[in-house]
Design a protein around this motif. Structure first.
Motif, mmCIF file in Angstrom:
data_model
loop_
_atom_site.group_PDB
_atom_site.id
_atom_site.type_symbol
_atom_site.label_atom_id
_atom_site.label_comp_id
_atom_site.label_asym_id
_atom_site.label_seq_id
_atom_site.Cartn_x
_atom_site.Cartn_y
_atom_site.Cartn_z
ATOM 1 N N PRO A 40 1.802 12.839 7.296
ATOM 2 C CA PRO A 40 2.143 13.013 5.879
ATOM 3 C C PRO A 40 1.716 11.829 5.017
ATOM 4 O O PRO A 40 1.427 12.003 3.829
ATOM 5 N N VAL A 41 1.686 10.628 5.606
ATOM 6 C CA VAL A 41 1.288 9.448 4.842
ATOM 7 C C VAL A 41 -0.206 9.490 4.544
ATOM 8 O O VAL A 41 -0.637 9.263 3.403
ATOM 9 N N LEU A 42 -1.006 9.793 5.563
ATOM 10 C CA LEU A 42 -2.457 9.753 5.408
ATOM 11 C C LEU A 42 -3.024 11.027 4.795
ATOM 12 O O LEU A 42 -4.036 10.976 4.074
ATOM 13 N N ARG A 83 7.651 1.380 4.072
ATOM 14 C CA ARG A 83 8.362 2.093 5.115
ATOM 15 C C ARG A 83 9.761 1.502 5.264
ATOM 16 O O ARG A 83 9.979 0.326 4.986
ATOM 17 N N PRO A 84 10.729 2.267 5.718
ATOM 18 C CA PRO A 84 12.043 1.719 6.018
ATOM 19 C C PRO A 84 11.987 0.899 7.290
ATOM 20 O O PRO A 84 11.440 1.347 8.295
ATOM 21 N N ALA A 85 12.511 -0.312 7.267
ATOM 22 C CA ALA A 85 12.472 -1.186 8.444
ATOM 23 C C ALA A 85 13.197 -0.523 9.597
ATOM 24 O O ALA A 85 14.365 -0.157 9.493
ATOM 25 N N ALA A 111 -6.517 9.390 -6.609
ATOM 26 C CA ALA A 111 -5.549 8.456 -7.206
ATOM 27 C C ALA A 111 -4.528 8.012 -6.166
ATOM 28 O O ALA A 111 -4.147 6.834 -6.109
ATOM 29 N N TYR A 112 -4.092 8.938 -5.306
ATOM 30 C CA TYR A 112 -3.175 8.571 -4.217
ATOM 31 C C TYR A 112 -3.878 7.662 -3.219
ATOM 32 O O TYR A 112 -3.290 6.696 -2.713
ATOM 33 N N THR A 113 -5.138 7.975 -2.923
ATOM 34 C CA THR A 113 -5.913 7.129 -2.018
ATOM 35 C C THR A 113 -5.917 5.683 -2.501
ATOM 36 O O THR A 113 -5.731 4.747 -1.716
ATOM 37 N N ALA A 114 -6.134 5.503 -3.813
ATOM 38 C CA ALA A 114 -6.210 4.155 -4.380
ATOM 39 C C ALA A 114 -4.872 3.441 -4.308
ATOM 40 O O ALA A 114 -4.813 2.210 -4.158
ATOM 41 N N VAL A 115 -3.774 4.180 -4.390
ATOM 42 C CA VAL A 115 -2.438 3.585 -4.294
ATOM 43 C C VAL A 115 -2.124 3.220 -2.847
ATOM 44 O O VAL A 115 -1.535 2.178 -2.564
ATOM 45 N N LEU A 116 -2.547 4.079 -1.914
ATOM 46 C CA LEU A 116 -2.171 3.920 -0.512
ATOM 47 C C LEU A 116 -2.987 2.872 0.223
ATOM 48 O O LEU A 116 -2.432 2.028 0.936
ATOM 49 N N LEU A 117 -4.309 2.921 0.076
ATOM 50 C CA LEU A 117 -5.204 2.189 0.965
ATOM 51 C C LEU A 117 -5.911 1.031 0.268
ATOM 52 O O LEU A 117 -6.169 1.089 -0.942
ATOM 53 N N PRO A 118 -6.280 -0.003 1.035
ATOM 54 C CA PRO A 118 -7.112 -1.064 0.460
ATOM 55 C C PRO A 118 -8.503 -0.516 0.154
ATOM 56 O O PRO A 118 -8.913 0.526 0.672
ATOM 57 N N GLU A 119 -9.242 -1.226 -0.650
ATOM 58 C CA GLU A 119 -10.514 -0.726 -1.160
ATOM 59 C C GLU A 119 -11.484 -0.325 -0.061
ATOM 60 O O GLU A 119 -12.181 0.688 -0.167
ATOM 61 N N GLU A 120 -11.521 -1.097 1.037
ATOM 62 C CA GLU A 120 -12.508 -0.815 2.074
ATOM 63 C C GLU A 120 -12.207 0.465 2.851
ATOM 64 O O GLU A 120 -13.099 1.041 3.489
ATOM 65 N N ARG A 134 5.785 15.295 1.856
ATOM 66 C CA ARG A 134 4.878 14.336 1.235
ATOM 67 C C ARG A 134 5.631 13.090 0.775
ATOM 68 O O ARG A 134 6.756 13.192 0.294
ATOM 69 N N PRO A 135 5.027 11.922 0.895
ATOM 70 C CA PRO A 135 5.685 10.687 0.452
ATOM 71 C C PRO A 135 5.822 10.660 -1.068
ATOM 72 O O PRO A 135 5.019 11.274 -1.785
ATOM 73 N N PRO A 136 6.823 9.958 -1.582
ATOM 74 C CA PRO A 136 7.031 9.886 -3.035
ATOM 75 C C PRO A 136 5.805 9.394 -3.791
ATOM 76 O O PRO A 136 5.534 9.835 -4.903
ATOM 77 N N ALA A 137 5.031 8.499 -3.194
ATOM 78 C CA ALA A 137 3.853 7.964 -3.878
ATOM 79 C C ALA A 137 2.827 9.048 -4.164
ATOM 80 O O ALA A 137 2.083 8.959 -5.152
ATOM 81 N N TYR A 138 2.806 10.089 -3.333
ATOM 82 C CA TYR A 138 1.843 11.159 -3.573
ATOM 83 C C TYR A 138 2.230 11.965 -4.799
ATOM 84 O O TYR A 138 1.372 12.306 -5.632
ATOM 85 N N ALA A 139 3.518 12.278 -4.925
ATOM 86 C CA ALA A 139 3.979 13.032 -6.097
ATOM 87 C C ALA A 139 3.693 12.258 -7.380
ATOM 88 O O ALA A 139 3.281 12.832 -8.395
#
Length: 309
Positions: free
Chosen positions: A218-220, A188-190, A255-264, A230-235
């Motif tokens: 949009p993030v979740l 995120r931008p500070a 695949a986006y889920t795995a990039v965004l969130l921790p395993e749990e 949509r965030p760039p990571a989703y594209a």
């Protein structure tokens, strides 16, 4: 529930959030919400005043009341959180005043599919004294324990008793894990909102629940918003590496889920559980995100005065 219906949720959720304080009494009557353990008869009301006795008073109300069983309590509410109430009890503390002990917090969150209502047990200590028409409260410590009572409704399904407590406790665990991750989210931008959020993102705080939801939706849930939000990571994750799973009538990009969130937390998004929490208890998620701020606000010396004094 179909995706098209879910697109109506932001407006409906904002309407429900704005009407929580109004719906708290009529809504309870319409839904038969009687028998809350914290139903009380109000004996005295005092409003916070800034600057008195050097205290900081950010729009709070303190009520002296009697519960149905006759026990006296003090009820503390914040203007920013009309559906949240803190219940405290007094015991003799000597010439300086009385010892104050937090008992519980009650919260009612309304959303388009229904509502969640619960009691959260508390522990801690503080002091309370009367000085003429002034009431001076200082909470030195306040800690949350477990949910001890609750009920909920999701569309035509209503739960109470043990079934409700089990569902609400499970939801609380999921929300706690989510909001802990949110507070540590680094992409995120500070000090900035990103994704069109009003009032700044996690780095700069939020101006309210609307801005909070506008930032995080949009993030979740990029699958549920327009492509430009949509965030760039989703594209990046929607290319050849995409892995799709179906849940709650939504095709989730695992695949986006795995990039965004921790395993749990990944199973929560891919199963639709995270979306259900977001739709059914958005105010609860925002409350959990802001909980430490709320506690910091009320654990300070605050001066209350009766209206007209």
């Amino acid at each position: 529930m179909k995706t098209a219906t879910r697109l109506l949720y932001p407006a409906a959720a904002l309407l429900c959030a704005a009407c929580v304080s109004l719906a708290e009494k009529p809504g309870r009557a319409l839904d038969g919400l009687t028998g809350s353990p914290w139903a009380a008869k109000i004996l005295e009301t005092a409003e916070s005043r800034p600057g008195n006795f050097g205290g900081f008073s950010p729009g709070m109300t303190l009520r002296r009341a009697l519960l149905k069983n006759g026990d006296p309590v003090l009820i503390l509410t914040l203007k920013e959180w009309p559906a949240l109430s803190f219940y405290l009890t007094e015991s003799p503390g000597g010439p300086a005043g009385t010892i104050l002990r937090p008992l519980a917090a009650s919260f009612l969150v309304s959303a388009q599919p229904g509502w969640n209502e619960f009691t959260l047990d508390l522990s801690g200590e503080g002091s309370f004294r009367e000085e003429g028409n002034a009431r001076v409260m200082k909470l030195r410590r306040l800690e949350a324990a477990d949910l001890s009572w609750g009920r909920l409704r999701r569309f035509d399904t209503r739960l109470s008793g043990t079934a409700a407590l089990t569902a609400l406790r499970n939801r609380r665990e999921r929300i706690a894990a989510l909001t802990e991750w949110m507070r540590n989210y680094e992409d995120r931008p500070a000090g900035g909102g990103g994704n069109g959020a009003k009032g700044g993102g996690p780095g700069g705080g939020f101006s309210g629940q609307e801005a909070f939801e506008e930032y995080w939706r949009p993030v979740l849930f990029p699958e549920l918003v327009k492509a430009k939000k949509r965030p760039p990571a989703y594209a990046a994750a929607a290319g050849p590496e995409a892995r799709w799973v179906w849940a709650e009538d939504i095709r989730w990009n695992a695949a986006y889920t795995a990039v965004l969130l921790p395993e749990e937390l990944r199973p929560l998004r891919d199963s639709g559980a995270l979306l259900r929490d977001w739709e059914e208890a958005p105010g609860w998620i925002y409350l959990a995100y802001r909980w430490n701020d709320i506690i910091q606000t009320i654990t300070t010396e605050t001066v209350f005065e009766k209206p007209g004094t």
